[in-house]
Scaffold this motif. Sequence first.
Motif, PDB file in Angstrom:
ATOM      1  N   GLU A   1      64.458  72.463  49.562  1.00 37.41           N
ATOM      2  CA  GLU A   1      63.047  72.714  49.285  1.00 37.41           C
ATOM      3  C   GLU A   1      62.783  72.449  47.809  1.00 37.41           C
ATOM      4  O   GLU A   1      62.676  73.365  47.001  1.00 37.41           O
ATOM      5  N   THR A   2      62.724  71.191  47.509  1.00 36.48           N
ATOM      6  CA  THR A   2      62.491  70.768  46.135  1.00 36.48           C
ATOM      7  C   THR A   2      61.717  69.462  46.159  1.00 36.48           C
ATOM      8  O   THR A   2      61.687  68.754  47.151  1.00 36.48           O
ATOM      9  N   GLU A   3      61.113  69.176  45.066  1.00 33.65           N
ATOM     10  CA  GLU A   3      60.407  67.905  44.941  1.00 33.65           C
ATOM     11  C   GLU A   3      61.209  66.915  44.110  1.00 33.65           C
ATOM     12  O   GLU A   3      60.722  65.822  43.812  1.00 33.65           O
ATOM     13  N   ASP A   4      62.438  67.291  43.782  1.00 32.27           N
ATOM     14  CA  ASP A   4      63.300  66.422  42.997  1.00 32.27           C
ATOM     15  C   ASP A   4      63.745  65.244  43.866  1.00 32.27           C
ATOM     16  O   ASP A   4      64.428  65.422  44.884  1.00 32.27           O
ATOM     17  N   PHE A   5      63.351  64.059  43.472  1.00 29.92           N
ATOM     18  CA  PHE A   5      63.643  62.848  44.254  1.00 29.92           C
ATOM     19  C   PHE A   5      65.140  62.646  44.450  1.00 29.92           C
ATOM     20  O   PHE A   5      65.594  62.309  45.542  1.00 29.92           O
ATOM     21  N   MET A   6      65.917  62.858  43.402  1.00 29.66           N
ATOM     22  CA  MET A   6      67.362  62.626  43.485  1.00 29.66           C
ATOM     23  C   MET A   6      68.047  63.598  44.442  1.00 29.66           C
ATOM     24  O   MET A   6      69.001  63.235  45.124  1.00 29.66           O
ATOM     25  N   GLU A   7      67.580  64.822  44.534  1.00 28.62           N
ATOM     26  CA  GLU A   7      68.147  65.774  45.492  1.00 28.62           C
ATOM     27  C   GLU A   7      67.852  65.333  46.921  1.00 28.62           C
ATOM     28  O   GLU A   7      68.690  65.480  47.807  1.00 28.62           O
ATOM     29  N   MET A   8      66.664  64.817  47.138  1.00 23.36           N
ATOM     30  CA  MET A   8      66.306  64.330  48.477  1.00 23.36           C
ATOM     31  C   MET A   8      67.144  63.105  48.846  1.00 23.36           C
ATOM     32  O   MET A   8      67.583  62.967  49.985  1.00 23.36           O
ATOM     33  N   VAL A   9      67.374  62.238  47.882  1.00 29.06           N
ATOM     34  CA  VAL A   9      68.217  61.060  48.123  1.00 29.06           C
ATOM     35  C   VAL A   9      69.639  61.503  48.450  1.00 29.06           C
ATOM     36  O   VAL A   9      70.260  60.993  49.385  1.00 29.06           O
TER      37      VAL A   9
END
Length: 125
Positions: free
Chosen positions: A85-93
Amino acid sequence: MIELDYMEEADGTLRPLLEVKETILPLTKYGLMRKKFLEEQMSAVYLSLQVTDSLYRHCREVEARAQDMKERLKKDLREVSKPPETEDFMEMVAYQNGIDHQAEEMVLKEIVYSKEIPTITMTKE
């Protein structure tokens, strides 16, 4: 010299009547990996598939099964492992890559590098 039959178009142009055989698509990732595995690790099976002209068909079947399994696994893994649950692009990648790698590992083990001997049938011509 090859003799060809021609068909005349309405505008007077002659078109050769050519018979197109079934298009053979090149093997993709999983099919090529399976072929290499059979060649290196199961040479008797590889040769049997070659002799009976079934190698290409077998590799295409493995490709299809592997792709289907990978898509199902990725879907299931996304349901089990909720995204961060974050908006950090790298975490989603990183999350997506992790799911992809897990699914890939299972597909390789269960399908591509399986020691299961395929059914070999003679093709009719």
